[in-house]
Design an enzyme around this catalytic site. Structure first.
Site, mmCIF file in Angstrom:
data_model
loop_
_atom_site.group_PDB
_atom_site.id
_atom_site.type_symbol
_atom_site.label_atom_id
_atom_site.label_comp_id
_atom_site.label_asym_id
_atom_site.label_seq_id
_atom_site.Cartn_x
_atom_site.Cartn_y
_atom_site.Cartn_z
ATOM 1 N N LYS A 109 55.886 20.162 42.822
ATOM 2 C CA LYS A 109 56.234 19.999 41.403
ATOM 3 C C LYS A 109 57.116 21.132 40.902
ATOM 4 O O LYS A 109 58.181 20.912 40.318
ATOM 5 C CB LYS A 109 54.950 19.909 40.570
ATOM 6 N N ARG A 167 52.589 32.696 45.209
ATOM 7 C CA ARG A 167 51.416 33.503 45.513
ATOM 8 C C ARG A 167 51.870 34.780 46.215
ATOM 9 O O ARG A 167 52.724 34.749 47.095
ATOM 10 C CB ARG A 167 50.443 32.735 46.425
ATOM 11 N N GLU A 218 46.531 42.194 42.450
ATOM 12 C CA GLU A 218 46.955 42.173 41.045
ATOM 13 C C GLU A 218 45.875 42.783 40.152
ATOM 14 O O GLU A 218 44.714 42.388 40.217
ATOM 15 C CB GLU A 218 47.249 40.736 40.613
ATOM 16 N N HIS A 235 52.689 38.439 36.546
ATOM 17 C CA HIS A 235 52.149 37.080 36.725
ATOM 18 C C HIS A 235 52.266 36.272 35.430
ATOM 19 O O HIS A 235 51.290 35.799 34.855
ATOM 20 C CB HIS A 235 50.690 37.138 37.181
ATOM 21 N N ALA A 241 52.938 31.023 34.125
ATOM 22 C CA ALA A 241 52.401 29.979 33.242
ATOM 23 C C ALA A 241 52.283 30.448 31.798
ATOM 24 O O ALA A 241 51.697 29.749 30.968
ATOM 25 C CB ALA A 241 51.032 29.531 33.752
#
Length: 600
Positions: free
Chosen positions: A207, A288, A317, A336, A339
């Site tokens: 996706k 990742r 992280e 990160h 999103a």
């Protein structure tokens, strides 16, 4: 005489009635609130119980981390919602016994203690995001709790961030910004590179990867991609060419990583792969952190093999403050943020809320990541065949080479049982699991297997060959064939051009019994080396000696041949992974024409 019956698997999301029944029964008290009253009667009538359903009672959903307002609104329309953030493990264990569902992000650990503390009341755990590393899936399943996630809502946000990093890196935006704010004016130092006409390799064409490709095409870039499961026609529809892994990294000016972190992809970008890249390549990672060997990347940056890197994810992280990678002048780093848009956060909230509410209503979710309850007697009988199904498909998919992707798989079950007495849904799900999970972050099970196959463009056809004889054993054999692909091991191909492997269960242990047209007999434990050779004395000893020198234990060895002194296939089961040097020595034996090492 054997008879054959064929049926084509529907790739629509599966809703097994037994699973629905189990889920509905288990969530009945959560959905309606069940009150049991004991009523005693006089006269000849015996005492009995009356079950009263209170239709206005609502389940309780604990939201343990911040969730978007749109998602909370959906939850509150259906349930009592308790938003309690920053709970300690002890506080969560205490609270959970009063809750029917739990929603978390990545910060809350949903351990075995949580499920056991719920006393069986917890029916659904919703993960607001993709990864479910913080949820004990085995404990969830054992305690009859469904786990759902939100895998699609942040797709565009992650793709946009990948493009943002690509353009910022190409034009040195972050470094130039810091320079100006430090009172400098270094125009010549921060000359960038153009994107038009440059080749971008998208590694992982799911996706997010496909959305990055669309946007890169709009910037005038030539886009290629590598993904073993991406259908070539879907790639062509947006002007993308599918190529092999080595072709992608060797020809790219920019490489954008969108692969999941699995055993197969861990540190896949390492010293060896960096050495194959075009000098001056630029790398973007919003997938990742673990897919890049960070020490190797620092060396590649220092050597000029990699000109720049733009990274949103890291192995640890947050990374250490003195991280050589983060502090490198040729690296652009973000914490990160893939999103992290307002729209994505709301989308994730809505997606996970809908999944949790649907599960509490007794509906099966396409985003479920653990298996529903299956009757114990069925699992006990099918257990070795479940293992056989997954291992055969894992073996078969590792034999695939080339960039065309796996699209058509045929599974043949040989059994003396009538079709109505053999439910193959679990077996088909394990076939799908073995084909997809090795290169994916998806968790495939009975609930989502058909849906996942459809999303991947994977068509699975089942055929049953009915045998005469006793139906005491569920199955005589299982055969997996993959059509329209090339193979790393030519001997696994049939005359009609499919990769074919076959196996059966012997004394409760899955065995590989056929590769292509060659019959073998090797236990599917550990890993396997397949060698095609000219049949001659001493071959078993030569290969065994090479493995023995490295203390690699051989568990099984079997040779299938066309005839004496002709072509043969040797299957060797090993308990440890041989080194590359040992495998090279095996390949250098003059009589060995081809070989392949397969992890199971």
């Amino acid at each position: 005489m054997a008879a054959a019956s064929a049926s084509s698997t529907s790739l629509k999301p599966s809703t097994p009635s037994a699973a629905i029944s189990c889920l509905r029964q288990s969530s009945l008290s959560a959905t309606f609130g069940v009150t049991t009253l004991s009523l005693r009667y006089t006269g000849p009538r015996a005492p009995r119980q009356l079950v009263v359903l209170s239709m206005d009672a609502k389940p309780t959903i604990l939201v343990a981390e911040k969730l978007g307002d749109s998602g909370l609104k959906l939850l509150k329309e259906f349930a009592n919602v308790d938003c309690s953030y920053n709970l300690s493990p002890e506080e969560l264990n205490t609270k959970i016994s009063l809750c029917d569902a739990l929603i978390v992000r990545s910060g809350t650990k949903v351990t075995r203690d949580v499920f056991e503390s719920s006393g069986g009341r917890l029916k659904v755990v919703g993960r607001a995001g993709v990864g479910i590393d913080n949820v004990d899936l085995a404990a969830a399943t054992e305690n009859g709790c469904l786990v759902v996630n939100a895998p699609t809502a942040n797709t565009v946000a992650a793709a946009e961030h990948g493009i943002a990093l690509l353009t910022a890196m190409a034009r040195n935006i972050a470094q130039a910004d810091a320079s100006v704010k430090a009172g400098k004016w270094e125009r010549t130092k921060y000359v960038g590179v153009s994107l038009v006409g440059k080749t971008l390799a998208v590694m992982g064409f799911g996706k997010v990867g496909s959305e990055v490709a669309r946007r890169a095409k709009g910037l005038g870039m030539h886009v290629i991609a590598h993904d073993p499961y991406a259908p070539a026609d879907r790639a062509r529809a947006i002007g993308v060419e599918l190529v092999t892994f080595d072709e992608a990294i060797a020809s790219a000016d920019f490489i954008s990583l969108h692969m999941p972190l699995t055993a197969a992809t861990s540190k896949i970008m390492n010293d060896e792969t960096f050495a194959k890249m075009k000098k001056g390549v630029r790398i973007i990672n919003v997938a990742r952190g673990g897919v890049i060997d960070e020490e190797a990347l620092v060396k590649a940056l220092d050597a000029g093999i990699v000109a720049q890197a733009a990274l949103d994810v890291f192995m640890e992280e947050p990374p250490a403050k003195d991280s050589k990678l983060v502090q490198h002048e040729k690296v652009t780093a973000t914490p990160h943020l893939g999103a992290s848009t307002m729209e994505a956060q709301e989308g994730v909230a809505i997606e996970v809320a809908e999944a949790v509410v649907g599960a509490l209503k007794g509906e099966l979710s396409a985003t479920a990541v653990n298996a529903p309850m299956v009757p114990a007697q069925v699992l006990t009988e099918l257990k070795p065949y479940v293992i056989l199904s997954e291992k055969l498909s894992r073996l078969a998919v590792q034999l695939v080479s080339g960039g065309s992707g796996v699209k058509s798989v045929k599974v043949t079950y040989t059994s003396a049982r009538a079709p109505d007495d053999l439910d193959t849904r679990v077996l088909r799900a394990m076939i799908t699991k073995g084909l997809i999970e090795p290169i994916s972050n998806l968790f495939v099970n009975l609930v989502n297997a058909d849906f996942t196959a459809k999303q991947r463009g994977l068509r699975i056809t089942e055929e049953r060959v009915i045998l005469d004889g006793s139906p005491e054993s569920p199955l005589e054999s299982i055969q997996v064939q993959i059509a329209d692909v090339e193979s790393k091991f030519a001997s696994s191909m049939t005359d009609s051009g499919e990769i074919k492997v076959e196996g059966r269960v012997k004394d409760g242990i899955p065995h590989l019994t056929k590769v292509g047209s060659f019959e073998v007999d090797v236990s599917l434990e550990g890993s396997i080396i397949l060698c095609r050779q000219v049949d001659q004395p001493g071959m078993i000893g030569k290969v065994g000696s090479i493995l023995g020198e490295e203390n690699v234990n051989v568990s099984f060895m079997s040779v299938g041949r066309i005839g004496p002194r002709k072509q043969a296939v040797m299957a060797i089961g090993v308990d440890e992974e041989p080194s590359k040097q040992s495998l090279k020595k095996i390949g250098d034996i003059p009589a060995i024409e081809e070989f392949v090492y397969l992890k199971l």
